[in-house]
Design a protein around this motif. Structure first.
Motif, mmCIF file in Angstrom:
data_model
loop_
_atom_site.group_PDB
_atom_site.id
_atom_site.type_symbol
_atom_site.label_atom_id
_atom_site.label_comp_id
_atom_site.label_asym_id
_atom_site.label_seq_id
_atom_site.Cartn_x
_atom_site.Cartn_y
_atom_site.Cartn_z
ATOM 1 N N ASP A 125 0.790 -1.392 0.018
ATOM 2 C CA ASP A 125 0.037 -0.140 -0.064
ATOM 3 C C ASP A 125 0.950 1.264 0.201
ATOM 4 O O ASP A 125 1.809 1.404 0.916
ATOM 5 N N GLU A 126 0.981 1.869 -1.044
ATOM 6 C CA GLU A 126 1.781 3.172 -1.346
ATOM 7 C C GLU A 126 1.166 4.436 -0.942
ATOM 8 O O GLU A 126 0.029 4.423 -1.244
ATOM 9 N N GLY A 127 1.563 5.169 -0.016
ATOM 10 C CA GLY A 127 0.935 6.326 0.670
ATOM 11 C C GLY A 127 1.789 7.021 1.391
ATOM 12 O O GLY A 127 2.949 6.719 1.786
ATOM 13 N N GLY A 128 1.386 8.176 2.045
ATOM 14 C CA GLY A 128 1.706 9.054 2.810
ATOM 15 C C GLY A 128 1.896 8.600 4.207
ATOM 16 O O GLY A 128 1.234 7.459 4.682
ATOM 17 N N SER A 129 2.995 9.090 4.895
ATOM 18 C CA SER A 129 3.022 8.174 6.360
ATOM 19 C C SER A 129 1.829 8.217 7.244
ATOM 20 O O SER A 129 1.347 7.365 8.066
ATOM 21 N N GLN A 130 1.200 9.531 7.326
ATOM 22 C CA GLN A 130 0.001 9.693 7.973
ATOM 23 C C GLN A 130 -1.167 8.618 7.769
ATOM 24 O O GLN A 130 -1.922 8.162 8.471
ATOM 25 N N ASP A 131 -1.018 8.481 6.260
ATOM 26 C CA ASP A 131 -2.284 7.898 5.789
ATOM 27 C C ASP A 131 -1.962 6.249 6.158
ATOM 28 O O ASP A 131 -3.057 5.501 6.612
ATOM 29 N N LEU A 132 -0.813 5.924 6.324
ATOM 30 C CA LEU A 132 -0.156 4.526 6.425
ATOM 31 C C LEU A 132 -0.414 4.111 8.080
ATOM 32 O O LEU A 132 -0.944 3.075 8.367
ATOM 33 N N VAL A 133 -0.269 5.339 8.791
ATOM 34 C CA VAL A 133 -0.484 4.978 10.144
ATOM 35 C C VAL A 133 -2.084 4.592 10.295
ATOM 36 O O VAL A 133 -2.387 3.724 11.065
ATOM 37 N N ARG A 134 -2.955 5.380 9.832
ATOM 38 C CA ARG A 134 -4.249 5.098 9.848
ATOM 39 C C ARG A 134 -4.857 3.738 9.385
ATOM 40 O O ARG A 134 -5.441 2.868 10.085
ATOM 41 N N PHE A 197 6.629 17.569 -5.696
ATOM 42 C CA PHE A 197 5.538 16.414 -5.322
ATOM 43 C C PHE A 197 4.117 16.805 -5.233
ATOM 44 O O PHE A 197 4.087 17.884 -4.790
ATOM 45 N N ARG A 198 3.177 15.961 -5.358
ATOM 46 C CA ARG A 198 1.736 16.211 -4.982
ATOM 47 C C ARG A 198 1.678 16.493 -3.510
ATOM 48 O O ARG A 198 2.517 16.125 -2.730
ATOM 49 N N ARG A 199 0.596 17.057 -3.376
ATOM 50 C CA ARG A 199 0.083 17.486 -1.799
ATOM 51 C C ARG A 199 0.053 16.003 -1.189
ATOM 52 O O ARG A 199 -0.475 14.641 -1.681
ATOM 53 N N GLY A 200 0.575 15.815 0.226
ATOM 54 C CA GLY A 200 0.332 14.634 0.998
ATOM 55 C C GLY A 200 1.691 13.959 0.944
ATOM 56 O O GLY A 200 1.829 12.866 1.596
ATOM 57 N N TYR A 201 2.578 14.233 0.120
ATOM 58 C CA TYR A 201 4.056 13.535 0.150
ATOM 59 C C TYR A 201 4.787 14.023 1.408
ATOM 60 O O TYR A 201 4.709 15.301 1.365
ATOM 61 N N ASP A 202 5.287 13.222 2.052
ATOM 62 C CA ASP A 202 6.191 13.594 3.109
ATOM 63 C C ASP A 202 7.394 14.540 2.549
ATOM 64 O O ASP A 202 7.402 15.398 3.147
ATOM 65 N N LEU A 203 7.804 14.305 1.388
ATOM 66 C CA LEU A 203 8.878 15.082 0.952
ATOM 67 C C LEU A 203 8.562 16.272 0.584
ATOM 68 O O LEU A 203 9.398 17.358 0.628
ATOM 69 N N ARG A 204 7.375 16.372 0.129
ATOM 70 C CA ARG A 204 6.762 17.857 -0.302
ATOM 71 C C ARG A 204 6.909 18.684 1.186
ATOM 72 O O ARG A 204 7.392 19.898 1.131
ATOM 73 N N GLU A 205 6.217 18.179 2.181
ATOM 74 C CA GLU A 205 6.133 19.010 3.529
ATOM 75 C C GLU A 205 7.534 19.395 4.166
ATOM 76 O O GLU A 205 7.671 20.188 4.348
ATOM 77 N N SER A 206 8.408 18.389 3.885
ATOM 78 C CA SER A 206 9.849 18.501 4.221
ATOM 79 C C SER A 206 10.526 19.539 3.615
ATOM 80 O O SER A 206 11.282 20.279 4.156
ATOM 81 N N THR A 207 10.171 19.511 2.193
ATOM 82 C CA THR A 207 11.150 20.458 1.526
ATOM 83 C C THR A 207 10.528 21.811 1.814
ATOM 84 O O THR A 207 11.190 22.974 1.791
ATOM 85 N N ILE A 208 9.244 21.966 1.757
ATOM 86 C CA ILE A 208 8.669 23.374 1.808
ATOM 87 C C ILE A 208 9.012 23.923 3.316
ATOM 88 O O ILE A 208 9.281 25.198 3.402
#
Length: 316
Positions: A125-134, A197-208
């Motif tokens: 299941d490929e997804g962002g970490s927060q989605d994966l935790v849920r 990257f698209r919204r929801g990507y961990d890397l997007r949030e880290s970079t911004i």
């Protein structure tokens, strides 16, 4: 009605002889006879006509025989199915992972695991970490690789940190490097076009977040891609991208490293506290740790990647 009783009944039907049936079952004849009598008492009717040298099923015994055979066959199948799962001849592992790890670490682990256990089904299941935790908390995954600075350590999960990884800048080899020095700072990206990257990507949030902490808003030439698309846009010369070192090493792109103050992330593996992962998932966890330990010992991890002590905690 117990399985030993049914097995005794079927064997007597096959041999038409109590003594021979007892020998085949490796039990004493009185014990076998007692099992048959107990079964007849429970069903309320004789199952055999007992004439000297001529043991034949009654009508009730003839009716029970095909049913008893099916029950014994299904029981044997159940034992084999469970044994196959325990021995990992079959089974399933449901792993969640961010796209960056699906493009780097996960293929290596899946290949090694599949070579050893080809009968075990692997799903990701490929997804962002927060989605994966849920998803993991809801019981839809057995294990998940997550980025802990995005999720922390949720109380419902057992989390073991595996790797600390510095992010790097990927750029097209045919274009000038992004800075004048071998290593750059986040501030050097101020006037550089970025592929984001698209919204929801961990890397997007880290970079911004890193750019804002350096005092500027990043400029995007292309925005909204998945990992493969972002690397493709960079390869086409549309801009730079901040990516994990494990991904960059495989991309064929130019890699420029940050100084020590650059963005970073910590990769962890997680499973639910209240449910032990299935046997196949525990084996995948063990093989992941073994792979990381071997890669670290052989100098195969990127220089920006550090194996953490928690990685060697045993899977539970």
């Amino acid at each position: 009605m117990q399985l030993p009783q049914l097995k005794s009944f079927v064997t007597v039907c096959d041999t038409r002889h109590f003594t021979r049936a007892a020998e085949l079952l490796h039990v004493a004849q009185p014990s076998l006879s007692q099992q048959i009598k107990a079964l007849e008492h429970e069903l309320g009717t004789p199952l055999f006509r007992r004439a000297r040298g001529n043991i034949t099923p009654t009508d009730a015994g003839a009716a029970l025989l095909p049913v008893a055979r099916r029950i014994l066959a299904d029981t044997e199948l159940a034992y084999r199915e469970v044994a196959d799962t325990v021995d990992l001849r079959r089974g399933r592992v449901r792993l969640g992972a961010p796209p960056s790890l699906c493009a780097s670490l996960v293929p290596d682990i899946f290949r090694v695991f599949h070579d050893r256990y080809p009968g075990v089904e692997l799903t990701v299941d490929e997804g962002g970490s927060q989605d994966l935790v849920r998803t993991l908390t809801d019981g839809e995954l057995d294990l998940a690789l997550i980025i802990t600075h995005q999720t922390g350590r949720p109380a419902a999960l057992r989390v073991a940190e595996l790797l600390h990884e510095n992010l790097v800048v990927a750029s097209a080899p045919q274009l000038p490097p992004p800075g004048k020095r071998a290593r750059i700072t986040v501030a050097d990206l101020r006037d550089q076009p970025l592929v984001m990257f698209r919204r929801g990507y961990d890397l997007r949030e880290s970079t911004i977040t890193a750019c804002r902490e350096a005092g500027f808003e990043p400029t995007f030439t292309v925005e909204g891609g998945e990992m493969d698309a972002v690397l493709g846009f960079v390869r086409a010369g549309l801009g730079l991208a901040v990516v994990p070192s494990m991904v960059a090493e495989r991309s064929g792109l130019r890699i420029t490293r940050f100084t020590r103050s650059g963005p970073e992330r910590t990769i962890a593996i997680a499973h639910r506290r209240d449910v032990q992962p299935p046997r196949a998932a525990r084996e995948l966890h063990r093989m992941l740790l073994e792979h990381l330990r071997s890669a670290d010992a052989n100098g195969e991890l990127p220089p920006e990647t550090t194996l953490l002590a928690e990685a060697f905690a045993p899977a539970e």
